[in-house]
Scaffold this motif. Structure first.
Motif, PDB file in Angstrom:
ATOM      1  N   ARG A 121      74.815 -30.313  22.787  1.00 57.72           N
ATOM      2  CA  ARG A 121      75.704 -31.321  23.379  1.00 57.72           C
ATOM      3  C   ARG A 121      76.521 -30.627  24.460  1.00 57.72           C
ATOM      4  O   ARG A 121      77.334 -29.751  24.180  1.00 57.72           O
ATOM      5  CB  ARG A 121      76.613 -31.946  22.326  1.00 57.72           C
ATOM      6  N   VAL A 122      76.290 -31.039  25.707  1.00 58.20           N
ATOM      7  CA  VAL A 122      76.946 -30.421  26.853  1.00 58.20           C
ATOM      8  C   VAL A 122      77.786 -31.471  27.562  1.00 58.20           C
ATOM      9  O   VAL A 122      77.532 -32.679  27.440  1.00 58.20           O
ATOM     10  CB  VAL A 122      75.902 -29.825  27.822  1.00 58.20           C
ATOM     11  N   PRO A 123      78.810 -31.054  28.305  1.00 63.17           N
ATOM     12  CA  PRO A 123      79.646 -32.025  29.039  1.00 63.17           C
ATOM     13  C   PRO A 123      78.832 -32.798  30.072  1.00 63.17           C
ATOM     14  O   PRO A 123      77.800 -32.342  30.560  1.00 63.17           O
ATOM     15  CB  PRO A 123      80.699 -31.140  29.711  1.00 63.17           C
ATOM     16  N   TYR A 124      79.326 -33.994  30.420  1.00 63.72           N
ATOM     17  CA  TYR A 124      78.611 -34.852  31.351  1.00 63.72           C
ATOM     18  C   TYR A 124      78.546 -34.264  32.755  1.00 63.72           C
ATOM     19  O   TYR A 124      77.617 -34.545  33.507  1.00 63.72           O
ATOM     20  CB  TYR A 124      79.280 -36.230  31.417  1.00 63.72           C
ATOM     21  N   ASN A 125      79.536 -33.468  33.110  1.00 63.79           N
ATOM     22  CA  ASN A 125      79.544 -32.905  34.459  1.00 63.79           C
ATOM     23  C   ASN A 125      78.767 -31.598  34.561  1.00 63.79           C
ATOM     24  O   ASN A 125      78.899 -30.871  35.532  1.00 63.79           O
ATOM     25  CB  ASN A 125      80.974 -32.686  34.933  1.00 63.79           C
ATOM     26  N   THR A 126      77.971 -31.274  33.567  1.00 58.88           N
ATOM     27  CA  THR A 126      77.170 -30.060  33.605  1.00 58.88           C
ATOM     28  C   THR A 126      76.028 -30.225  34.597  1.00 58.88           C
ATOM     29  O   THR A 126      75.296 -31.215  34.568  1.00 58.88           O
ATOM     30  CB  THR A 126      76.606 -29.738  32.209  1.00 58.88           C
ATOM     31  N   SER A 127      75.874 -29.236  35.459  1.00 58.13           N
ATOM     32  CA  SER A 127      74.815 -29.283  36.471  1.00 58.13           C
ATOM     33  C   SER A 127      73.593 -28.478  36.059  1.00 58.13           C
ATOM     34  O   SER A 127      72.463 -28.908  36.294  1.00 58.13           O
ATOM     35  CB  SER A 127      75.341 -28.764  37.817  1.00 58.13           C
ATOM     36  N   ILE A 128      73.807 -27.294  35.446  1.00 50.15           N
ATOM     37  CA  ILE A 128      72.693 -26.420  35.104  1.00 50.15           C
ATOM     38  C   ILE A 128      72.895 -25.899  33.684  1.00 50.15           C
ATOM     39  O   ILE A 128      73.978 -25.417  33.332  1.00 50.15           O
ATOM     40  CB  ILE A 128      72.571 -25.237  36.086  1.00 50.15           C
ATOM     41  N   ILE A 129      71.862 -26.011  32.885  1.00 48.99           N
ATOM     42  CA  ILE A 129      71.843 -25.453  31.535  1.00 48.99           C
ATOM     43  C   ILE A 129      70.735 -24.409  31.487  1.00 48.99           C
ATOM     44  O   ILE A 129      69.585 -24.710  31.820  1.00 48.99           O
ATOM     45  CB  ILE A 129      71.582 -26.527  30.464  1.00 48.99           C
ATOM     46  N   SER A 130      71.076 -23.197  31.084  1.00 46.25           N
ATOM     47  CA  SER A 130      70.104 -22.107  31.015  1.00 46.25           C
ATOM     48  C   SER A 130      70.051 -21.560  29.599  1.00 46.25           C
ATOM     49  O   SER A 130      71.096 -21.334  28.977  1.00 46.25           O
ATOM     50  CB  SER A 130      70.460 -20.980  31.999  1.00 46.25           C
ATOM     51  N   LEU A 131      68.858 -21.349  29.104  1.00 47.64           N
ATOM     52  CA  LEU A 131      68.641 -20.743  27.794  1.00 47.64           C
ATOM     53  C   LEU A 131      67.640 -19.608  27.948  1.00 47.64           C
ATOM     54  O   LEU A 131      66.618 -19.760  28.639  1.00 47.64           O
ATOM     55  CB  LEU A 131      68.103 -21.751  26.770  1.00 47.64           C
ATOM     56  N   THR A 132      67.919 -18.479  27.314  1.00 50.38           N
ATOM     57  CA  THR A 132      67.021 -17.336  27.331  1.00 50.38           C
ATOM     58  C   THR A 132      66.889 -16.783  25.920  1.00 50.38           C
ATOM     59  O   THR A 132      67.847 -16.799  25.141  1.00 50.38           O
ATOM     60  CB  THR A 132      67.528 -16.229  28.266  1.00 50.38           C
ATOM     61  N   VAL A 133      65.709 -16.293  25.595  1.00 50.27           N
ATOM     62  CA  VAL A 133      65.441 -15.659  24.312  1.00 50.27           C
ATOM     63  C   VAL A 133      64.422 -14.550  24.555  1.00 50.27           C
ATOM     64  O   VAL A 133      63.458 -14.729  25.300  1.00 50.27           O
ATOM     65  CB  VAL A 133      64.927 -16.674  23.265  1.00 50.27           C
ATOM     66  N   GLU A 134      64.650 -13.398  23.961  1.00 52.99           N
ATOM     67  CA  GLU A 134      63.790 -12.236  24.168  1.00 52.99           C
ATOM     68  C   GLU A 134      62.652 -12.226  23.154  1.00 52.99           C
ATOM     69  O   GLU A 134      62.746 -12.832  22.083  1.00 52.99           O
ATOM     70  CB  GLU A 134      64.610 -10.947  24.056  1.00 52.99           C
ATOM     71  N   PHE A 135      61.598 -11.502  23.509  1.00 50.88           N
ATOM     72  CA  PHE A 135      60.438 -11.412  22.610  1.00 50.88           C
ATOM     73  C   PHE A 135      59.726 -10.086  22.839  1.00 50.88           C
ATOM     74  O   PHE A 135      59.882  -9.432  23.877  1.00 50.88           O
ATOM     75  CB  PHE A 135      59.470 -12.579  22.839  1.00 50.88           C
ATOM     76  N   ASP A 136      58.944  -9.708  21.852  1.00 47.72           N
ATOM     77  CA  ASP A 136      58.017  -8.583  21.929  1.00 47.72           C
ATOM     78  C   ASP A 136      56.597  -9.115  21.900  1.00 47.72           C
ATOM     79  O   ASP A 136      56.317 -10.119  21.238  1.00 47.72           O
ATOM     80  CB  ASP A 136      58.224  -7.609  20.755  1.00 47.72           C
ATOM     81  N   LYS A 137      55.714  -8.426  22.595  1.00 43.99           N
ATOM     82  CA  LYS A 137      54.315  -8.830  22.633  1.00 43.99           C
ATOM     83  C   LYS A 137      53.540  -8.102  21.539  1.00 43.99           C
ATOM     84  O   LYS A 137      53.651  -6.884  21.398  1.00 43.99           O
ATOM     85  CB  LYS A 137      53.703  -8.532  23.999  1.00 43.99           C
ATOM     86  N   GLY A 138      52.795  -8.876  20.769  1.00 45.22           N
ATOM     87  CA  GLY A 138      52.015  -8.289  19.695  1.00 45.22           C
ATOM     88  C   GLY A 138      50.683  -7.756  20.184  1.00 45.22           C
ATOM     89  O   GLY A 138      50.306  -7.898  21.352  1.00 45.22           O
ATOM     90  N   TYR A 139      49.967  -7.128  19.281  1.00 50.26           N
ATOM     91  CA  TYR A 139      48.657  -6.556  19.574  1.00 50.26           C
ATOM     92  C   TYR A 139      47.593  -7.316  18.784  1.00 50.26           C
ATOM     93  O   TYR A 139      47.738  -7.539  17.585  1.00 50.26           O
ATOM     94  CB  TYR A 139      48.615  -5.067  19.219  1.00 50.26           C
ATOM     95  N   LEU A 140      46.547  -7.684  19.472  1.00 49.85           N
ATOM     96  CA  LEU A 140      45.460  -8.422  18.855  1.00 49.85           C
ATOM     97  C   LEU A 140      44.272  -7.512  18.604  1.00 49.85           C
ATOM     98  O   LEU A 140      44.064  -6.520  19.316  1.00 49.85           O
ATOM     99  CB  LEU A 140      45.022  -9.584  19.758  1.00 49.85           C
TER     100      LEU A 140
END
Length: 693
Positions: free
Chosen positions: A509-528
């Motif tokens: 839930r963000v304010p109505y006057n919000t122009s940009i919402i950014s989300l980041t999450v880190e990850f590791d790459k697995g081995y197949l």
């Protein structure tokens, strides 16, 4: 003679009963076909085919033979106890900014690239996974696709958001699945008329698959297993959504190049409609003009002289006042000319609230209906638009547009970034309390008690991309905020190697006057493992799209007659679909992740080297085992020690293999002479070709 007459009467009675029963069963089932045409701002045309098949409840009408409803789909419902199912095959990405996102057709039929499957089962919890696995195999064989790859739990999610259902929900996606005619053909076979009559005769394969976007969709809903409410029937909606570029029929003059391309059914599909499907209760073509387009047409009409277009083209008879909406002639006006057909009805969008009607927040959309049954081979339906003035308009968009991408470098780690940018005032003008005076207040009546905009995020990531949920960050307009301050609820499911994917579900839930919402999450790459890589492993691995919904935005749209209060048209399945309350949903792009790829040439080198060594070893071993050295020495001693044969006879016997007169002589052959002959012949052929050249 009497027996013959009695037999004839009995057969006539049986045939009459069968015919009456067939008519009764046909009347119980219902099939309708609709085609929605909508011009788009970038010059393309949206063509949405909708085929609706309704089957009454078996318990209330008894078990009967299905004449219209596809038997294969009904068997799936009964065998796997399906409450709801949605399957889509999509090629191309929907452009939300140019083609819109805030109408029922767009929100329900704009799907991600590849195959997506949602299913709700009414089975015990311990049988859900087995039922899902069997369903994927059945659908794979039915639609000639690789849906059976979804049987693995490593790429299947169990969303916590139940989407208003009481059963067990499963979700799976194959973002790299190709869509071709092998999927369209079984989809058409589910229709009563297939592609032999009705709207499906327009579906030329080259025109469909050369388009900018096409999506095959099947939505199945059954009330046979409804425990909390009354038992209902089964409905099957088959839809095909296309975005096509009209083919130019002639050379366009220089002064008309700024106009949109003229289009018609023939220019879009290279065919015209010559009639409806005989088994369809209704067959209609709808031409929809968006509210923003109608507004621009009114501006163009205002700038032109009112007497210039007072007299209508001789092709049309538009004396009916219903064809004039808000002083805009929908057939012939300064903006366009409706070609080749007159609408049977003209409908106008009904505002959602009295405030919208008073404040004129949205200019209502217009819907022009054409009855296909009124046309034939002698007079086919070839409706289209011929543009007269350059018109630019913006479709109704959602509150945000979404972008998703990867950051970082290397084959070890990285991060997923999601950016939501506000679409100007498009969302604010859909809020019931928005006025130019209180614009700074940013208050929306879609949720009376809310203090901001709610955004729900659903993202599924395969297990080989290991997300670290503790690194999740939220940034609003460049400032990082605590997750607990903006998250109403959150559900995460960490991945387990080769067993389950990572699932992130949260509502912000963000304010109505919000122009940009950014989300980041880190990850590791697995081995197949080497056998887990696809044939084109160096291309990378596709991650499914993320789904964004807005709980307080509905896409329902209702139409009413312009000149009368009649309401019978709304009983048709097409209008019932538009009236359904659906959440606005937006899909992001697929992501392409590059993992550490093994050197696939090394196994090849090892295999070839090993096979060479084994061949030499076994060849030498077999040669040694099969040779008889003692016998050869005895034969050689007999030949050299013979006293009865002269030297000449010995040489002749040695080189030509002739038997000596002596009883001790034996026949021997050597490859020396053959070798000399082969070398001579080869040398002669080489010299011949060299001299000849």
């Amino acid at each position: 003679m009497r027996k013959l007459v009695s037999l004839f009467l009995a057969l006539a009675l049986v045939f009459h009963v069968i015919r009456v029963q067939s008519q009764r069963l046909t009347e119980e089932e219902e099939f309708s076909e609709d085609l929605l045409l909508r011009p788009l701002p970038d010059g393309k045309v949206l063509a949405h085919f909708l085929f609706t098949n309704l089957l009454p409840s078996v318990k209330s009408h008894g078990h009967h033979h299905h004449r219209l409803f596809p038997k294969a789909i009904y068997q799936l419902v009964q065998k796997f106890h399906i409450q709801q199912m949605e399957l889509s095959f999509t090629q191309g990405r929907w452009d939300y900014q140019r083609w819109g996102a805030l109408d029922p057709i767009t929100s329900a039929n704009a799907k991600p690239i590849g195959v997506e499957l949602w299913a709700v089962f009414d089975v015990p919890k311990d049988k859900v996974d087995a039922t899902w696995r069997n369903l994927t195999h059945a659908l794979s064989g039915l639609f000639c696709a690789s849906i059976n790859f979804l049987e693995s739990p490593a790429i299947v999610a169990t969303p916590g958001l139940q989407r208003g259902v009481s059963g067990y929900l499963r979700y799976g996606a194959l973002p790299r699945e190709a869509v071709c005619t092998e999927n369209l053909t079984p989809w058409l076979k589910l229709l009563p008329c297939r592609d032999k009559a009705g709207l499906t005769t327009l579906l030329e394969r080259p025109r469909i698959y050369n388009g900018h976007y096409h999506s095959l969709r099947i939505h199945l809903k059954s009330g046979e297993f409804n425990k909390n409410g009354p038992e209902g029937g089964t409905s099957l909606r088959q839809s095909l959504t296309l975005v096509l570029k009209p083919s130019k029929s002639a050379v366009v003059p220089e002064r008309l190049k700024s106009l949109h391309s003229n289009w018609s059914l023939y220019l879009l599909f290279k065919k015209s409609l010559v009639g409806k499907c005989p088994l369809a209760s209704s067959s209609q073509v709808h031409l929809e003009l968006e509210g923003s387009l109608v507004k621009e047409l009114q501006h163009v009409l205002h700038n032109h002289s009112t007497t210039e277009f007072l007299f209508i083209s001789l092709w049309f008879d538009v004396a009916d006042e219903s064809q004039i909406v808000d002083k805009l002639n929908v057939v012939d006006n300064p903006g366009y000319l409706l070609m080749n057909a007159l609408p049977n009805r003209i409908l106008k969008e009904i505002p959602k609230s009295e405030w919208e009607e008073e404040q004129s927040v949205h200019v209502p959309c217009l819907l022009l209906d054409f009855e296909v049954q009124d046309y034939s081979k002698a007079y086919p339906l070839n409706v289209g638009l011929s543009w007269r003035a350059p018109i630019a308009w913006v479709p109704r968009q959602g509150p945000f547009r979404v972008t998703r991408f990867l950051t970082g470098s290397g084959n070890e780690r990285g991060s997923i970034a999601i950016v939501l940018k506000a679409n100007s005032e498009s969302y604010l003008r859909s809020c019931s309390k928005f006025t130019p005076e209180n614009k700074d207040a940013q208050v929306c009546a879609l949720d009376e008690g809310a203090s901001g905009i709610d955004v729900t995020i659903f993202e599924m990531v395969p297990w080989y991309v290991r997300l670290y949920f503790h690194t999740l960050k939220v940034v609003l307009d460049g400032q990082q905020v605590a997750l607990r301050d903006v998250a109403k609820w959150m559900r995460v499911s960490p991945s387990e190697d080769r067993k389950s994917p990572a699932v992130l579900e949260m509502q912000l839930r963000v304010p109505y006057n919000t122009s940009i919402i950014s989300l980041t999450v880190e990850f590791d790459k697995g081995y197949l493992r080497i056998d887990e890589h696809p044939p084109d492993a160096n291309r990378g691995f596709d991650l499914p799209s993320a789904l964004f919904t807005f709980p307080h935005l509905q896409t329902a749209r209702s139409y009413g007659f312009v000149n009368t209060a009649a309401n019978a048209v709304f009983d048709q399945p097409f209008f019932q679909t538009l009236l359904e309350e659906q959440l606005v949903q937006i899909y992001s792009e697929n992501l392409l992740v590059h993992l550490a790829t093994p050197d696939f040439s090394m196994p090849y080198n090892v295999i070839t080297f090993t096979m060479t060594v084994l061949a030499l070893y076994f060849g030498s071993l077999l040669n040694v085992l099969r040779r008889r050295l003692g016998e050869e020495e005895r034969l050689q001693a007999k030949i050299t020690g013979s006293q009865h044969a002269g030297k000449l006879m010995t040489l002749i016997s040695k080189y030509f293999g002739k038997r000596s007169d002596s009883k001790h002589s034996v026949q021997t052959r050597t490859p020396l002479l053959k070798l000399v002959l082969i070398i001579s012949v080869a040398a002669g052929i080489a010299i011949y070709y060299i001299l000849g050249l």
